[in-house]
Design a protein around this motif. Structure first.
Motif, mmCIF file in Angstrom:
data_model
loop_
_atom_site.group_PDB
_atom_site.id
_atom_site.type_symbol
_atom_site.label_atom_id
_atom_site.label_comp_id
_atom_site.label_asym_id
_atom_site.label_seq_id
_atom_site.Cartn_x
_atom_site.Cartn_y
_atom_site.Cartn_z
ATOM 1 N N ILE A 157 47.747 15.781 -5.509
ATOM 2 C CA ILE A 157 47.366 14.309 -5.311
ATOM 3 C C ILE A 157 45.729 14.418 -4.929
ATOM 4 O O ILE A 157 44.994 15.486 -4.872
ATOM 5 C CB ILE A 157 47.717 13.324 -4.025
ATOM 6 C CG1 ILE A 157 47.455 14.163 -2.883
ATOM 7 C CG2 ILE A 157 49.297 13.287 -4.469
ATOM 8 C CD1 ILE A 157 47.974 13.446 -1.553
ATOM 9 N N GLN A 158 45.013 12.956 -4.916
ATOM 10 C CA GLN A 158 43.682 12.882 -4.960
ATOM 11 C C GLN A 158 43.558 11.999 -3.646
ATOM 12 O O GLN A 158 44.056 10.953 -3.653
ATOM 13 C CB GLN A 158 43.007 12.534 -6.149
ATOM 14 C CG GLN A 158 43.042 13.193 -7.335
ATOM 15 C CD GLN A 158 41.790 14.380 -7.486
ATOM 16 O OE1 GLN A 158 40.645 14.359 -6.527
ATOM 17 N NE2 GLN A 158 41.829 15.567 -7.886
ATOM 18 N N ILE A 159 42.538 12.608 -2.664
ATOM 19 C CA ILE A 159 42.290 11.604 -1.756
ATOM 20 C C ILE A 159 40.893 11.511 -1.492
ATOM 21 O O ILE A 159 40.268 12.617 -1.127
ATOM 22 C CB ILE A 159 42.801 12.350 -0.207
ATOM 23 C CG1 ILE A 159 44.405 12.340 -0.211
ATOM 24 C CG2 ILE A 159 42.443 11.285 0.984
ATOM 25 C CD1 ILE A 159 45.112 10.907 -0.368
ATOM 26 N N VAL B 275 50.789 13.001 3.638
ATOM 27 C CA VAL B 275 49.471 12.493 3.021
ATOM 28 C C VAL B 275 49.868 11.765 1.658
ATOM 29 O O VAL B 275 50.381 12.179 0.803
ATOM 30 C CB VAL B 275 48.719 13.777 2.636
ATOM 31 C CG1 VAL B 275 47.339 13.349 2.214
ATOM 32 C CG2 VAL B 275 48.340 14.711 3.682
ATOM 33 N N ILE B 276 49.233 10.441 1.779
ATOM 34 C CA ILE B 276 49.686 9.319 0.642
ATOM 35 C C ILE B 276 48.297 8.973 -0.120
ATOM 36 O O ILE B 276 47.464 8.486 0.472
ATOM 37 C CB ILE B 276 50.289 8.194 1.227
ATOM 38 C CG1 ILE B 276 51.493 8.484 2.047
ATOM 39 C CG2 ILE B 276 50.662 7.161 0.121
ATOM 40 C CD1 ILE B 276 52.340 7.406 2.763
ATOM 41 N N ASP B 277 48.620 9.500 -1.536
ATOM 42 C CA ASP B 277 47.610 8.868 -2.333
ATOM 43 C C ASP B 277 47.996 7.289 -2.984
ATOM 44 O O ASP B 277 48.881 7.416 -3.691
ATOM 45 C CB ASP B 277 47.426 9.878 -3.639
ATOM 46 C CG ASP B 277 46.562 9.474 -4.559
ATOM 47 O OD1 ASP B 277 45.918 8.465 -4.488
ATOM 48 O OD2 ASP B 277 46.559 10.047 -5.556
ATOM 49 N N SER C 285 45.213 7.251 1.894
ATOM 50 C CA SER C 285 44.297 6.447 1.046
ATOM 51 C C SER C 285 44.907 5.385 0.487
ATOM 52 O O SER C 285 45.542 5.232 -0.503
ATOM 53 C CB SER C 285 43.829 7.476 -0.019
ATOM 54 O OG SER C 285 42.950 6.915 -0.653
ATOM 55 N N GLY C 286 44.766 4.102 1.095
ATOM 56 C CA GLY C 286 45.128 2.735 0.971
ATOM 57 C C GLY C 286 45.614 2.146 2.175
ATOM 58 O O GLY C 286 45.246 2.409 3.201
ATOM 59 N N GLY C 287 46.200 1.018 1.992
ATOM 60 C CA GLY C 287 46.541 0.133 3.119
ATOM 61 C C GLY C 287 47.774 0.574 3.884
ATOM 62 O O GLY C 287 48.615 1.615 3.286
#
Length: 248
Positions: free
Chosen positions: A186-188, A118-120, A147-149
């Motif tokens: 993190i925050q998603i 899981v990537i912030d 969350s991002g490209g």
């Protein structure tokens, strides 16, 4: 320890930047059998979202925000988290000098089979590409939420690695992104995700379930799914709308 040494069981870290950023070498593991039971729930994100509402837990994000790259994909697993930020230097300087501070490969290095990366991440830039996805597939990961490209979608599809992301872009992150933390909070999309939280993702959306509440959510979700199955069976049997089951 039989033929397995303690050294063999310790993840090998490939860079000082990554070593300094890793908060937990071992992602917290869910209770035995919990993941398999979550996988039994049909239309899982919808059912679980309802249950989380009833329990006062915020954690559901729609597929219009986190878009799946594979049709019919559905995954469940513990979160292994990554936090990225934009590099301070200008991209022309970092590209010229080949300054690559991305370290999501260290998350793959730490991953155990069934984990969900899981990537912030950073908007407008790729936080995961095809080679990274192929590495995750080899490691036995369930998939990734970004969350991002992301980029190289045909590559991740080819290796059957499920991804949910807010954006798709060809713009590389390797000269633009710095990974500042692995296996921290993190925050998603405004939702806090901690290492080991349960991730449920399908074509409808993504749910992040705090590990401390996972058993409670699972029990209610299984009951709700059983009720909905009963209701569908009644519909197929021709039961009138007025006589359909109405209480769970």
């Amino acid at each position: 320890m039989n033929d397995v040494t303690a050294e063999a069981l310790t993840p090998k870290l490939t860079g000082k930047i990554a070593r300094d950023r890793i908060r937990l070498l071992r992602t917290p593991r869910p209770p035995q059998g919990l993941i398999e039971k979550f996988k039994r729930i049909p239309d899982a994100s919808s059912v679980i979202s309802d249950v989380m509402d009833e329990l006062g837990i915020t954690g559901a994000i729609g597929a219009s925000v986190l878009k799946p790259t594979l049709p019919n994909a559905s995954i469940v697993g513990p979160a292994l988290t990554v936090r990225n930020i934009i590099q301070r230097e200008h991209v022309y300087e970092t590209a010229r000098d080949h300054v690559n501070r991305m370290a999501e490969f260290e998350a793959h290095n730490l991953a155990q089979p069934g984990d969900v990366i899981v990537i912030d991440g950073v908007a407008g830039i790729s936080n995961m590409g095809g080679i990274s996805a192929q590495t995750g597939k080899r490691q036995g990961e369930a998939g990734a939420i970004v969350s991002g490209g992301i980029r190289d979608v045909s590559h991740s599809r080819r290796v059957d690695y499920p991804l949910w992301a807010t954006e798709i872009t060809p713009v590389t992150g390797k000269w633009r992104i710095e990974t500042v933390e692995i296996n921290g909070d993190i925050q998603i999309a405004g939702i806090r995700v901690s290492p080991g939280d349960i991730v449920v993702a399908d074509e409808t959306g993504v749910c992040f379930i705090p590990i401390a509440r996972a058993a409670e959510v699972l029990e209610r979700a299984l009951a709700k799914a059983a009720f909905e199955e009963e209701k569908c069976s009644a519909i197929d049997a021709g039961t009138s709308v007025a006589d359909l089951p109405s209480k769970e």
